[in-house]
Design an enzyme around this catalytic site. Structure first.
Site, PDB file in Angstrom:
ATOM      1  N   ARG A  25       0.268   0.210  -8.508  1.00  0.00           N
ATOM      2  CA  ARG A  25      -1.052  -0.017  -7.900  1.00  0.00           C
ATOM      3  C   ARG A  25      -1.812  -1.166  -8.564  1.00  0.00           C
ATOM      4  O   ARG A  25      -3.043  -1.110  -8.694  1.00  0.00           O
ATOM      5  CB  ARG A  25      -1.909   1.260  -7.965  1.00  0.00           C
ATOM      6  N   ASP A  75       1.766   0.255   2.246  1.00  0.00           N
ATOM      7  CA  ASP A  75       1.593   1.665   1.940  1.00  0.00           C
ATOM      8  C   ASP A  75       2.834   2.424   2.380  1.00  0.00           C
ATOM      9  O   ASP A  75       3.525   1.994   3.310  1.00  0.00           O
ATOM     10  CB  ASP A  75       0.368   2.238   2.642  1.00  0.00           C
TER      11      ASP A  75
HETATM   12  O1  CP3 Z   1       1.242  -0.793  -6.211  1.00  0.00           O
HETATM   13  C1  CP3 Z   1       0.711  -1.667  -5.505  1.00  0.00           C
HETATM   14  O2  CP3 Z   1      -0.148  -2.462  -5.914  1.00  0.00           O
HETATM   15  C2  CP3 Z   1       1.225  -1.835  -4.078  1.00  0.00           C
HETATM   16  C3  CP3 Z   1       0.485  -1.164  -3.073  1.00  0.00           C
HETATM   17  C4  CP3 Z   1       0.618   0.324  -2.834  1.00  0.00           C
HETATM   18  C5  CP3 Z   1      -0.401   1.063  -2.188  1.00  0.00           C
HETATM   19  N1  CP3 Z   1       0.058   2.311  -1.931  1.00  0.00           N
HETATM   20  C6  CP3 Z   1      -1.706   0.530  -1.830  1.00  0.00           C
HETATM   21  C7  CP3 Z   1      -2.817   1.467  -1.571  1.00  0.00           C
HETATM   22  C8  CP3 Z   1       1.680   1.207  -3.045  1.00  0.00           C
HETATM   23  C9  CP3 Z   1       3.014   0.976  -3.747  1.00  0.00           C
HETATM   24  C10 CP3 Z   1       1.321   2.456  -2.449  1.00  0.00           C
HETATM   25  C11 CP3 Z   1       2.198   3.633  -2.391  1.00  0.00           C
HETATM   26  C12 CP3 Z   1       1.632   4.931  -1.989  1.00  0.00           C
HETATM   27  N2  CP3 Z   1       0.780   5.201  -0.966  1.00  0.00           N
HETATM   28  C13 CP3 Z   1       2.010   6.167  -2.548  1.00  0.00           C
HETATM   29  C14 CP3 Z   1       3.032   6.341  -3.638  1.00  0.00           C
HETATM   30  C15 CP3 Z   1       2.516   5.838  -4.921  1.00  0.00           C
HETATM   31  C16 CP3 Z   1       1.730   6.811  -5.706  1.00  0.00           C
HETATM   32  O3  CP3 Z   1       0.549   6.499  -5.976  1.00  0.00           O
HETATM   33  O4  CP3 Z   1       2.274   7.830  -6.082  1.00  0.00           O
HETATM   34  C17 CP3 Z   1       1.302   7.174  -1.889  1.00  0.00           C
HETATM   35  C18 CP3 Z   1       1.363   8.658  -2.196  1.00  0.00           C
HETATM   36  C19 CP3 Z   1       0.535   6.555  -0.874  1.00  0.00           C
HETATM   37  C20 CP3 Z   1      -0.324   7.208   0.137  1.00  0.00           C
HETATM   38  C21 CP3 Z   1      -1.739   6.836  -0.047  1.00  0.00           C
HETATM   39  N3  CP3 Z   1      -2.236   5.578   0.182  1.00  0.00           N
HETATM   40  C22 CP3 Z   1      -2.798   7.659  -0.478  1.00  0.00           C
HETATM   41  C23 CP3 Z   1      -2.660   9.113  -0.853  1.00  0.00           C
HETATM   42  C24 CP3 Z   1      -3.928   6.858  -0.497  1.00  0.00           C
HETATM   43  C25 CP3 Z   1      -5.334   7.281  -0.784  1.00  0.00           C
HETATM   44  C26 CP3 Z   1      -5.491   7.595  -2.229  1.00  0.00           C
HETATM   45  C27 CP3 Z   1      -6.355   6.587  -2.901  1.00  0.00           C
HETATM   46  O5  CP3 Z   1      -5.950   6.051  -3.948  1.00  0.00           O
HETATM   47  O6  CP3 Z   1      -7.453   6.358  -2.367  1.00  0.00           O
HETATM   48  C28 CP3 Z   1      -3.558   5.550  -0.126  1.00  0.00           C
HETATM   49  C29 CP3 Z   1      -4.449   4.378  -0.021  1.00  0.00           C
HETATM   50  C30 CP3 Z   1      -4.059   3.157  -0.768  1.00  0.00           C
HETATM   51  N4  CP3 Z   1      -2.794   2.645  -0.869  1.00  0.00           N
HETATM   52  C31 CP3 Z   1      -4.950   2.263  -1.421  1.00  0.00           C
HETATM   53  C32 CP3 Z   1      -4.187   1.198  -1.909  1.00  0.00           C
HETATM   54  C33 CP3 Z   1      -4.685  -0.036  -2.630  1.00  0.00           C
HETATM   55  C34 CP3 Z   1      -6.459   2.423  -1.483  1.00  0.00           C
HETATM   56  C35 CP3 Z   1      -6.989   2.081  -0.143  1.00  0.00           C
HETATM   57  C36 CP3 Z   1      -8.283   1.333  -0.176  1.00  0.00           C
HETATM   58  O7  CP3 Z   1      -8.293   0.129  -0.495  1.00  0.00           O
HETATM   59  O8  CP3 Z   1      -9.290   1.966   0.152  1.00  0.00           O
END
Ligand code: CP3
Length: 353
Positions: A25, A75
């Protein structure tokens, strides 16, 4: 042909000049430039689907910190969406997949070959590779079938995972059908990412750790093993493409994860990396594993904790420094800068007695 870049070399257990670092992330809400680009895109999902802007946010942490690898900005939930599930990210609510997948009919209705509808991801990959040049390798990724299935069956994030666990114990045949479809989709998707230029891939099994030992092996590990076996491990440039398996809360399954044939196992911070390295015995490289919460502390403490991880791993090859899970939105860019400096400036000479 041996790779030149220290991140790819470390993934393959080869000697490096120093320990490479990237951060799960690393592109995200703790960066003001990310917030600005997300605003420009409209919302998070629109950002994922805009190749120019997705490429821009992928490059932001590389430009700011000089990390040793970039990770595709996207994502894991683009796969369920491409299988036909309506996806939205509610403000402060996390992802919502509505209606969820619960019955045999719901599963039968999912569209096959979702990788064919993810052209926007491949376009982003092309732009990111152009932006990175030859200096920094690009990591592609997918969720594991089990982790994707939790979101699809629960309809979003979950506290107790009651629906999917109910399905696991009452209708293992249904869950297996869903996992088989997802394993095929993820294999096709990661192979398409590799064809378009990602130089390593990571499979995120964020929710493997909520399963008991036997059911983890049956419902999560087996499908990841199928994927690892089905991946094209050589990229279009003739270089080997390392496969990283990150299963959170799964330190006790290290031996089974090694048996999948992956190149790197990602560890969360609950696993002692020195013991894991001895157990792995050079069969895989290890990635990790500082507690992301250390980034809440002062730069001095961050340095000490980072050095603790580096010393615990020791003078051996095959270590990729990372956090044990993603960086949280509430930390500061200065904390991340302190971490990167600590790892990149670490004197490995001090490890040799
Ligand atoms: O790592 C990176 O920089 C690459 C981008 C990336 C995102 N999501 C961007 C994101 C990666 C590799 C993911 C994977 C992801 N997405 C996972 C597995 C990784 C982990 O954390 O275990 C999961 C479970 C998801 C599903 C997901 N996406 C959730 C549960 C959420 C909301 C939770 C939160 O942090 O708010 C997201 C949103 C998300 N994915 C954001 C980002 C930058 C935040 C969205 C925003 O900008 O508002």
């Amino acid at each position: 042909m041996e790779p030149r870049h220290r991140f790819l070399r470390a993934c393959l257990g080869l000697e490096t000049d120093r320990t490479p670092i990237w951060i799960m992330r690393q592109a995200g809400r703790y960066l003001p430039e990310y917030m600005e680009t997300r605003r420009q895109a409209g919302d998070f999902l629109a950002l994922c689907k805009n190749p120019e802007l997705a490429a821009r946010v992928t490059l932001q942490p590389i430009e700011r910190f000089g990390l040793d690898a970039a990770i595709l900005f996207s994502d894991i939930l683009v796969i369920p969406e491409a299988m036909g599930m309506p996806l939205r990210f509610g403000v402060g609510e996390g992802p919502i997949l509505d209606p969820p997948v619960r019955s045999a009919q719901d599963i039968a209705n999912l569209r096959g070959n979702p990788e064919e509808r993810l052209e926007y991801v491949y376009n982003a990959i092309r732009l990111i590779r152009e932006g990175l040049g030859e200096t920094t390798p690009l990591i592609g990724f997918s969720g594991s079938p089990w982790t994707l299935a939790t979101y699809m069956v629960e309809g979003g994030s979950s506290k107790h995972f009651s629906r999917i666990k109910g399905m696991l114990y009452d209708r293992p045949d249904l869950l297996q059908d869903l996992l088989d479809r997802l394993a095929e989709a993820v294999t096709g998707y990661l192979n398409a990412q590799i064809r378009h230029g990602v130089q390593a891939v990571q499979i995120f099994d964020t929710w493997g750790g909520i399963l008991g030992h036997d059911v983890f092996l049956q419902f999560s590990l087996e499908s990841m093993k199928k994927i690892v076996k089905g991946l094209d491990r050589v990229g279009p440039d003739g270089q080997r493409v390392p496969v990283i398996l990150f299963a959170k809360g799964c330190g006790t399954h290290l031996e089974s994860m090694i048996a999948t044939g992956c190149d790197v196992v990602g560890l969360d911070w609950t696993t002692p990396i020195d013991a894991a390295r001895r157990q792995a015995g050079g069969r895989v490289a290890l990635q990790g594993n500082m507690d992301p919460a250390v980034l809440q502390a002062s730069p001095g403490r961050i340095r000490q904790e980072a050095e603790k991880v580096l010393r615990a791993y020791g003078p051996h090859s095959g270590h990729v420094f990372n956090l044990g899970h993603g960086v949280t939105p509430d930390c500061t860019p200065e904390s991340v800068a302190a971490l990167v400096e600590a790892v990149q400036g670490f004197d490995r000479g001090s490890l040799i007695p």
